[in-house]
Design a protein around this motif. Structure first.
Motif, PDB file in Angstrom:
ATOM      1  N   SER A 260       0.827  -1.202   0.000  1.00 29.67           N
ATOM      2  CA  SER A 260       0.000   0.000   0.000  1.00 29.67           C
ATOM      3  C   SER A 260       0.866   1.258   0.000  1.00 29.67           C
ATOM      4  O   SER A 260       1.922   1.315   0.628  1.00 29.67           O
ATOM      5  N   LEU A 261       0.356   2.257  -0.674  1.00 29.67           N
ATOM      6  CA  LEU A 261       1.012   3.572  -0.668  1.00 29.67           C
ATOM      7  C   LEU A 261       1.124   4.100   0.757  1.00 29.67           C
ATOM      8  O   LEU A 261       2.008   4.906   1.078  1.00 29.67           O
TER       9      LEU A 261
ATOM     10  N   VAL B 165      -6.230   9.215  -5.802  1.00 33.65           N
ATOM     11  CA  VAL B 165      -6.788   8.429  -6.915  1.00 33.65           C
ATOM     12  C   VAL B 165      -6.524   6.952  -6.621  1.00 33.65           C
ATOM     13  O   VAL B 165      -5.369   6.531  -6.528  1.00 33.65           O
ATOM     14  N   GLY B 166      -7.588   6.190  -6.453  1.00 34.68           N
ATOM     15  CA  GLY B 166      -7.457   4.757  -6.171  1.00 34.68           C
ATOM     16  C   GLY B 166      -7.381   4.515  -4.671  1.00 34.68           C
ATOM     17  O   GLY B 166      -6.347   4.719  -4.048  1.00 34.68           O
ATOM     18  N   ALA B 167      -8.498   4.084  -4.083  1.00 35.88           N
ATOM     19  CA  ALA B 167      -8.535   3.943  -2.617  1.00 35.88           C
ATOM     20  C   ALA B 167      -8.487   2.490  -2.177  1.00 35.88           C
ATOM     21  O   ALA B 167      -8.136   2.209  -1.035  1.00 35.88           O
ATOM     22  N   GLU B 168      -8.865   1.594  -3.058  1.00 35.58           N
ATOM     23  CA  GLU B 168      -8.988   0.176  -2.726  1.00 35.58           C
ATOM     24  C   GLU B 168      -9.790   0.011  -1.433  1.00 35.58           C
ATOM     25  O   GLU B 168     -10.939   0.429  -1.375  1.00 35.58           O
TER      26      GLU B 168
ATOM     27  N   VAL C 289     -10.957   9.616  -5.469  1.00 37.88           N
ATOM     28  CA  VAL C 289     -11.542   9.161  -6.749  1.00 37.88           C
ATOM     29  C   VAL C 289     -11.392   7.648  -6.833  1.00 37.88           C
ATOM     30  O   VAL C 289     -10.267   7.132  -6.846  1.00 37.88           O
ATOM     31  N   GLU C 290     -12.505   6.964  -6.873  1.00 32.36           N
ATOM     32  CA  GLU C 290     -12.455   5.487  -6.878  1.00 32.36           C
ATOM     33  C   GLU C 290     -13.714   4.980  -7.606  1.00 32.36           C
ATOM     34  O   GLU C 290     -14.827   5.297  -7.195  1.00 32.36           O
ATOM     35  N   PRO C 291     -13.517   4.156  -8.661  1.00 29.86           N
ATOM     36  CA  PRO C 291     -14.705   3.669  -9.386  1.00 29.86           C
ATOM     37  C   PRO C 291     -15.477   2.583  -8.632  1.00 29.86           C
ATOM     38  O   PRO C 291     -16.664   2.391  -8.880  1.00 29.86           O
TER      39      PRO C 291
ATOM     40  N   ARG D 113     -13.804   7.543 -12.489  1.00 30.89           N
ATOM     41  CA  ARG D 113     -12.556   7.030 -13.030  1.00 30.89           C
ATOM     42  C   ARG D 113     -11.629   8.180 -13.375  1.00 30.89           C
ATOM     43  O   ARG D 113     -12.044   9.155 -14.001  1.00 30.89           O
ATOM     44  N   SER D 114     -10.405   8.047 -12.950  1.00 30.00           N
ATOM     45  CA  SER D 114      -9.380   8.999 -13.334  1.00 30.00           C
ATOM     46  C   SER D 114      -8.806   8.510 -14.684  1.00 30.00           C
ATOM     47  O   SER D 114      -8.745   7.299 -14.889  1.00 30.00           O
TER      48      SER D 114
ATOM     49  N   ASP E  42      -2.649   6.406  -7.592  1.00 29.05           N
ATOM     50  CA  ASP E  42      -2.494   4.974  -7.312  1.00 29.05           C
ATOM     51  C   ASP E  42      -3.744   4.232  -7.774  1.00 29.05           C
ATOM     52  O   ASP E  42      -4.312   3.425  -7.051  1.00 29.05           O
ATOM     53  N   GLY E  43      -4.176   4.561  -9.014  1.00 26.03           N
ATOM     54  CA  GLY E  43      -5.398   3.945  -9.539  1.00 26.03           C
ATOM     55  C   GLY E  43      -5.059   2.843 -10.526  1.00 26.03           C
ATOM     56  O   GLY E  43      -4.530   1.802 -10.142  1.00 26.03           O
ATOM     57  N   ASP E  44      -5.361   3.074 -11.806  1.00 25.03           N
ATOM     58  CA  ASP E  44      -5.089   2.073 -12.836  1.00 25.03           C
ATOM     59  C   ASP E  44      -3.647   2.268 -13.304  1.00 25.03           C
ATOM     60  O   ASP E  44      -3.294   3.346 -13.787  1.00 25.03           O
ATOM     61  N   HIS E  45      -2.842   1.215 -13.158  1.00 22.52           N
ATOM     62  CA  HIS E  45      -1.395   1.371 -13.358  1.00 22.52           C
ATOM     63  C   HIS E  45      -0.996   1.070 -14.797  1.00 22.52           C
ATOM     64  O   HIS E  45      -0.392   0.029 -15.075  1.00 22.52           O
TER      65      HIS E  45
ATOM     66  N   TYR F  60      -7.061  -2.628 -14.562  1.00 25.23           N
ATOM     67  CA  TYR F  60      -8.191  -3.075 -13.745  1.00 25.23           C
ATOM     68  C   TYR F  60      -9.411  -3.293 -14.636  1.00 25.23           C
ATOM     69  O   TYR F  60     -10.111  -4.286 -14.503  1.00 25.23           O
TER      70      TYR F  60
END
Ligand SMILES: C[S@@+](CC[C@H](N)C(=O)[O-])C[C@H]1O[C@@H](n2cnc3c(N)ncnc32)[C@H](O)[C@@H]1O
Length: 340
Positions: free
Chosen positions: A11-12, A34-37, A59-61, A82-83, A99-102, A143
């Protein structure tokens, strides 16, 4: 090992001390995550925001219930989207945690969006990017590949894995277990998070970029002429590209892959044992059926023999009775009692 110790740090939030020091030196108040999981870092960010009069936009889809719960905090706003598209609708922020879609397309789009909102407007921001190291540095992960423009998506697989030093994919290895797909090839143009950052930085010498290899790699980006740039560099320096830290990260990944190999081997052994157990149960059931049909047939045979011998005397009838009783009781008929 302490119970609850994680086998894999990913994790970040492992960089929390560095992140909050950077927020301090940059005087950050508004932060976009961006990206919370599971919201592990969102929780820490919410606590930071409450203590510093800050605001977190997350921001998290696919927000989990836990993320929704953190978002009830007045210091947190959840954008279910979505970012980079979602970034366009947000106020410029002082800090961004990407830390969203890599993958190249997403990260490049995020950096361009931040540039339009901040740097190009002469506004300072500190941008932290997770996963600038292996495996995402030079290889896209997806993702939701169907959500990206097709030209931004490399051939990929959800059920393959990757190992360091192999530019292809393998069975096993480091993989998403269905949560994300990996590009089938590492390297080449427009592939991977670090490639996206490097391409974005081309022609933007005013931006400085610093990296740390630990926990899949962290990148930090800000304007070199920001009033706090030197202090930010001093915060990053202890985490930066020391050969020792690179070796520690390589070793950590190698050890984790050994754990995965062992888990895979055990799972394969357990599956083979299960097949063997099912085969044995089937064979036992068939054998029981055969035994039952055989003993019925023998009993019928003895009965009919008895009927045929009936007129030939009590002794033979007695032998047959004994044989029939023995068969019914599941005992073999003693040789000396078998009729001749
Ligand atoms: C690696 S996890 C984030 C981990 C989290 N930042 C932490 O440190 O604990 C990636 C998350 O990004 C989300 N995600 C995927 N694509 C995204 C996108 N285009 N925009 C924002 N988030 C995205 C995924 O649903 C997932 O929850």
């Amino acid at each position: 090992m302490e119970s609850g110790t994680r086998l894999l740090l990913y994790s970040l939030s492992e960089y929390r001390e560095l992140v909050f020091q950077l927020f301090d030196v940059a005087g950050a108040r508004s932060v976009v995550e961006v990206g919370a999981e599971a919201g592990e870092f969102t929780r820490d960010l919410a606590a930071w925001a409450n203590a510093h009069g800050g605001k977190i936009t997350c921001v998290e889809p696919h927000p989990t219930e836990q993320v929704r719960a953190w978002a009830l905090d007045p210091a947190v706003r959840l954008v279910e989207g979505r970012s980079p598209a979602a970034l366009a609708g947000l106020e410029p922020a002082d800090a961004y945690l990407l830390d969203g879609d890599h993958n190249y397309a997403t990260v490049r789009g995020e950096l361009e969006a931040i540039d339009r909102a901040c740097f190009a407007e002469g506004r300072d921001a500190v941008v932290l990017l997770h996963d600038v190291g292996w495996p995402c540095a030079r290889r896209d992960l997806y993702y939701d590949p169907a959500e990206l423009a097709p030209e931004g998506v490399h051939p990929h697989a959800f059920d393959s894995g990757v190992v360091p030093g192999d530019p292809g994919v393998v069975e096993g290895g480091f993989r998403g277990e269905g949560a994300f797909a990996v590009a089938l090839r590492e390297g080449g143009p427009r592939n991977g998070v670090l490639t996206a950052v490097e391409d974005f930085l081309t022609g933007r010498p005013q931006l400085g970029f610093f990296t740390s290899p630990l926990v899949f790699g962290l990148g930090v980006l800000f304007r070199r002429d920001a009033p706090w740039a030197a202090r930010a560099e001093a915060v990053i320096r202890p985490y930066a590209q020391l050969p020792l830290l690179e070796r520690v990260e390589e070793n950590r990944i190698a050890l984790y892959l050994r754990v995965l190999e062992e888990q895979d081997r055990r799972a394969a052994d357990a599956a083979a044992l299960e097949v063997e157990r099912e085969r044995r149960l089937e064979a036992e059931a068939r054998l029981a059926e055969l035994e039952s049909s055989l003993s019925h047939r023998v009993a019928d045979g003895v009965q009919s023999l008895k009927e045929r011998l009936a007129p030939r005397g009590t002794l033979r009838r007695h032998v047959c009775d004994l044989a029939l009783a023995a068969v019914k009781a599941g005992n073999p008929v003693p040789r000396e009692h078998r009729g001749g």
